[in-house]
Design an enzyme around this catalytic site. Structure first.
Site, PDB file in Angstrom:
ATOM      1  NE  ARG A 193      -1.890  -2.008   2.671  1.00  0.00           N
ATOM      2  CZ  ARG A 193      -2.149  -3.137   2.280  1.00  0.00           C
ATOM      3  NH1 ARG A 193      -3.182  -3.654   1.465  1.00  0.00           N
ATOM      4  NH2 ARG A 193      -1.339  -4.339   2.587  1.00  0.00           N
ATOM      5  CB  THR A 194       3.406   2.427   2.254  1.00  0.00           C
ATOM      6  OG1 THR A 194       2.559   2.146   3.355  1.00  0.00           O
ATOM      7  CG2 THR A 194       3.941   3.970   2.682  1.00  0.00           C
ATOM      8  CE  LYS A 230      26.541  -3.152  -6.135  1.00  0.00           C
ATOM      9  NZ  LYS A 230      26.581  -2.115  -7.292  1.00  0.00           N
ATOM     10  NE  ARG A 276       7.261   0.906   4.732  1.00  0.00           N
ATOM     11  CZ  ARG A 276       5.876   0.288   4.846  1.00  0.00           C
ATOM     12  NH1 ARG A 276       5.817  -0.793   4.746  1.00  0.00           N
ATOM     13  NH2 ARG A 276       4.871   1.000   5.063  1.00  0.00           N
ATOM     14  CG  HIS A 316       3.826   4.114   8.590  1.00  0.00           C
ATOM     15  ND1 HIS A 316       3.654   5.080   7.684  1.00  0.00           N
ATOM     16  CD2 HIS A 316       3.324   2.939   8.132  1.00  0.00           C
ATOM     17  CE1 HIS A 316       3.092   4.181   6.431  1.00  0.00           C
ATOM     18  NE2 HIS A 316       2.979   3.137   6.837  1.00  0.00           N
TER      19      HIS A 316
HETATM   20  C1  NCD Z   1       1.565  -0.864   7.986  1.00  0.00           C
HETATM   21  C2  NCD Z   1       3.193  -0.627   8.421  1.00  0.00           C
HETATM   22  O1  NCD Z   1       3.989  -0.912   7.325  1.00  0.00           O
HETATM   23  O2  NCD Z   1       3.529  -0.385   9.354  1.00  0.00           O
HETATM   24  N1  NCD Z   1       1.258  -1.013   6.910  1.00  0.00           N
HETATM   25  C3  NCD Z   1       1.204  -0.037   5.958  1.00  0.00           C
HETATM   26  O3  NCD Z   1       2.020   0.898   5.485  1.00  0.00           O
HETATM   27  N2  NCD Z   1      -0.016   0.244   5.544  1.00  0.00           N
HETATM   28  C4  NCD Z   1       1.090  -1.976   9.222  1.00  0.00           C
HETATM   29  C5  NCD Z   1       1.681  -3.072   9.082  1.00  0.00           C
HETATM   30  O4  NCD Z   1       2.506  -3.695   8.261  1.00  0.00           O
HETATM   31  O5  NCD Z   1       1.178  -3.966   9.974  1.00  0.00           O
END
Ligand code: NCD
Length: 305
Positions: free
Chosen positions: A51-52, A80, A101, A129
């Site tokens: 999703r993100t 590397k 991320r 997040h």
């Molecule tokens: C969340 C995350 O990555 O923290 N997912 C997301 O970005 N929608 C929640 C999760 O991974 O459980």
């Protein structure tokens, strides 16, 4: 130049503006279709994501921009041994804005200190997040009508769940928000949230173990997945992973208009039978994620339409 590391990087007024913009984007998508013509978004994902990452990419494409990036540490020069500081200096030459991320807490912050372009924290380990929080705030504001005067239950892995940490940080700034923290003993909220955020600000909260005991009083129920990747051993994960399963039976205990949110991905913590309940808002929530990320990109790039 502005970055986004935590939801607190925006004042409440700025957040309101951002959510207003996201709502306008939802209503008038065509108006924004060329707002980012010629701009590039880099997505640097050292941890899995559906999703993100894809909602960031969809957001930039909807704005007329382009995207580049990588979806795992293995496929980048991190494999590397390159540092994140060096990587971001190079990406600053290729893109106008970057979403990162990373499994390590603070990684996006380190990157932002060396970056020539705005950096967005798309999740740093078990820490924060913020763009999920923007998504959650838009979902609550749009479907519940307000962000204040609510009782919200946060259920599941409150220890490692970074979405929960960011959401609590953001919601305490609205009036009369009460928290019910629902978790097994081993997955309770970290002290730095309980003491430094909730207690320090005089916020009303309670900690309970049984979901059934909390259901009746909630306006919002925010379910979370047990964060397998952050456990030190698999046995603990297996013991705790099905601790909570929201099903039709439990939904009978809830208010008629309670909303169920979940950042997704879901594993077993929400039974699929709940998906057809009109109170299930988690797939709608994923859609709102695109609008808030469009609004965020425009805000950080200082583009007005
Ligand atoms: C969340 C995350 O990555 O923290 N997912 C997301 O970005 N929608 C929640 C999760 O991974 O459980």
């Amino acid at each position: 130049m502005r970055h986004l590391m935590s939801p607190l990087d925006f004042s409440v007024e700025e957040l309101d503006q951002l959510l207003d913009l996201a709502e306008d984007i939802e209503k008038n998508p065509k108006k924004y279709a060329h707002a980012c013509d010629g701009k590039k978004l880099a997505t640097c994902f050292y941890e899995p994501s559906t999703r993100t990452r894809l909602s960031f990419e969809a957001a930039m494409l909807n704005l007329g921009g382009s995207v580049l990036g990588f979806a795992s540490a293995d496929s980048s020069s991190a494999a590397k041994g390159e540092s994140i500081s060096d990587t971001i200096r190079v990406i600053s030459c290729y893109a106008d804005i970057c979403a990162i991320r990373h499994p390590k807490e603070g990684a996006a912050l380190v990157a932002s200190s060396k970056s020539g372009i705005p950096v967005i924290n798309a999740g740093d380990g078990g820490h924060q997040h913020p763009t999920q929080t923007l998504t959650d705030l838009m979902t609550i504001r749009s479907l519940n009508g307000r962000l204040g005067n609510i009782t919200i239950g946060l259920c599941g892995d409150l220890k490692f769940g970074r979405t929960v940490h960011s959401l609590i940080n953001a919601l305490i700034r609205y009036e009369n928000v009460k928290f019910v923290l629902i978790s097994p003993e081993e997955l309770k909220i970290p002290d730095y949230i309980r003491d430094d955020v909730l207690r320090a600000n005089g916020i009303e909260f309670k900690e309970v173990e049984r979901l059934e005991d909390a259901m009746h009083e909630l306006d919002i129920l925010y379910m979370t997945r047990v964060q397998r990747e952050r456990f030190f051993n698999e046995e603990d994960y297996i013991r705790l992973k099905d601790y909570y399963i929201l099903n039709g039976e439990k939904m009978k205990l809830a208010k008629e208009n309670m909303l169920v949110l979940h950042p997704l991905p879901r594993v077993n913590e929400i039974s699929v039978e709940v998906d057809d309940d009109p109170r299930a808002a988690y797939f709608k929530q994923a859609q709102y994620g695109v609008y808030v990320r469009m609004a965020l990109i425009l805000t950080l790039l200082d583009i007005t339409v």
